[in-house]
Every structure is written in C-alpha cells, then in structure tokens.
Design a protein around this motif. Sequence first.
Motif, short mmCIF file in Angstrom:
data_model
loop_
_atom_site.label_atom_id
_atom_site.label_comp_id
_atom_site.label_asym_id
_atom_site.label_seq_id
_atom_site.Cartn_x
_atom_site.Cartn_y
_atom_site.Cartn_z
N ALA A 48 0.86 -1.19 0.00
CA ALA A 48 0.00 0.00 0.00
C ALA A 48 0.89 1.24 0.00
CB ALA A 48 -0.90 0.00 1.23
N LYS A 49 0.32 2.36 -0.42
CA LYS A 49 1.07 3.63 -0.42
C LYS A 49 1.02 4.24 0.97
CE LYS A 49 0.41 4.98 -5.21
NZ LYS A 49 -0.06 6.04 -6.11
N ALA A 50 2.12 4.87 1.38
CA ALA A 50 2.17 5.56 2.66
C ALA A 50 1.12 6.66 2.69
CB ALA A 50 3.57 6.14 2.89
N GLY A 51 0.62 6.95 3.86
CA GLY A 51 -0.44 7.95 4.03
C GLY A 51 -1.65 7.28 4.66
N THR A 52 -2.81 7.87 4.45
CA THR A 52 -4.04 7.31 5.01
C THR A 52 -4.47 6.10 4.18
OG1 THR A 52 -4.72 9.48 5.82
CG2 THR A 52 -6.44 7.78 5.64
N VAL A 53 -4.58 4.98 4.85
CA VAL A 53 -4.97 3.73 4.20
C VAL A 53 -6.28 3.26 4.83
CG1 VAL A 53 -4.32 1.33 3.73
CG2 VAL A 53 -2.56 3.12 3.75
N ARG A 54 -7.28 2.97 3.97
CA ARG A 54 -8.57 2.46 4.44
C ARG A 54 -8.59 0.94 4.31
NH1 ARG A 54 -13.66 4.34 2.04
NH2 ARG A 54 -14.48 3.45 3.93
#
Length: 136
Positions: A47-53
């Motif tokens: 997943a990409k760094a940052g806010t992950v749902r």
Amino acid sequence: MRLSRALLLGIAVAVAGCAPAAENIPADVDVAVHMQDYKVILSVATAKAGTVRFGIKNEGNMEHSFELIKTDLPFDKLPTTGDAKAKEDGLVKQVKSLGVGKVSVVSADLAAGTYVVICNIAGHYQLGMRAALTVQ
C-alpha cells in the motif's frame, strides 16, 4: 393439522426474505482484509504511505479480531505471550471483536515500512491468522 407444501414453501420464502443481507466490504477501500478461520487474506501486499482504508470482513465461523502492527520482524515471528496471543508492540490499529459475517472499515495513517495484520484471539495468530503488508 396438515399444511400443504405450497403453504410451507411460502412460509420458508417469507422467513428467508426477512434474514439480514450479508455484509460486504465497500469497493472504495485500499486494502480488503478477508478473515477466515486460521487465514488472513489481503487484497494487496503493498500500500502507499499515508491514510490507508482497510475493509475487514469476518468470513469465518467464529469471532475474529483485526490488529495492524508495525514491525521489523517477519510476519510469522512475532513473540507470543503466556495467554497464547501475539505481543502487540507497534500496534497501529485494532478492531477487538468482529462477529461472523460482519464488516468493519478503519483508516490508519501509515508510514513506509513493514506491517503485519493478525487476528489476536488466543491461539489464532499461531494457527496462521497473519499476513504481511508493505507500505511504500
């Protein structure tokens, strides 16, 4: 008193129509987490760094939990406690109880690194309820 087959079929259809619909993971999550009895299946491994749902669904036949742990250890090498649970050092997000068929959606702000998704009901981690997630 005898009931006709047609009447019994009509009653069965009416009762089935009253059953709650199965919950589904929303399509707009970044990572779908399928919790099965003694397996965790992620829709993606990265997943990409940052806010992950995360959309988490208990597809098993018993209660499960969701723990997202940031760690440098391999996903299957977390230390365990005397009560048959994995130590939760690095815990980022948690859903303590997810009933059979239930869905939960949680968000977490993730930095780059390695994470593990586990069920930490006693013994479940050791029986295979774990998956690795890399955040870039």
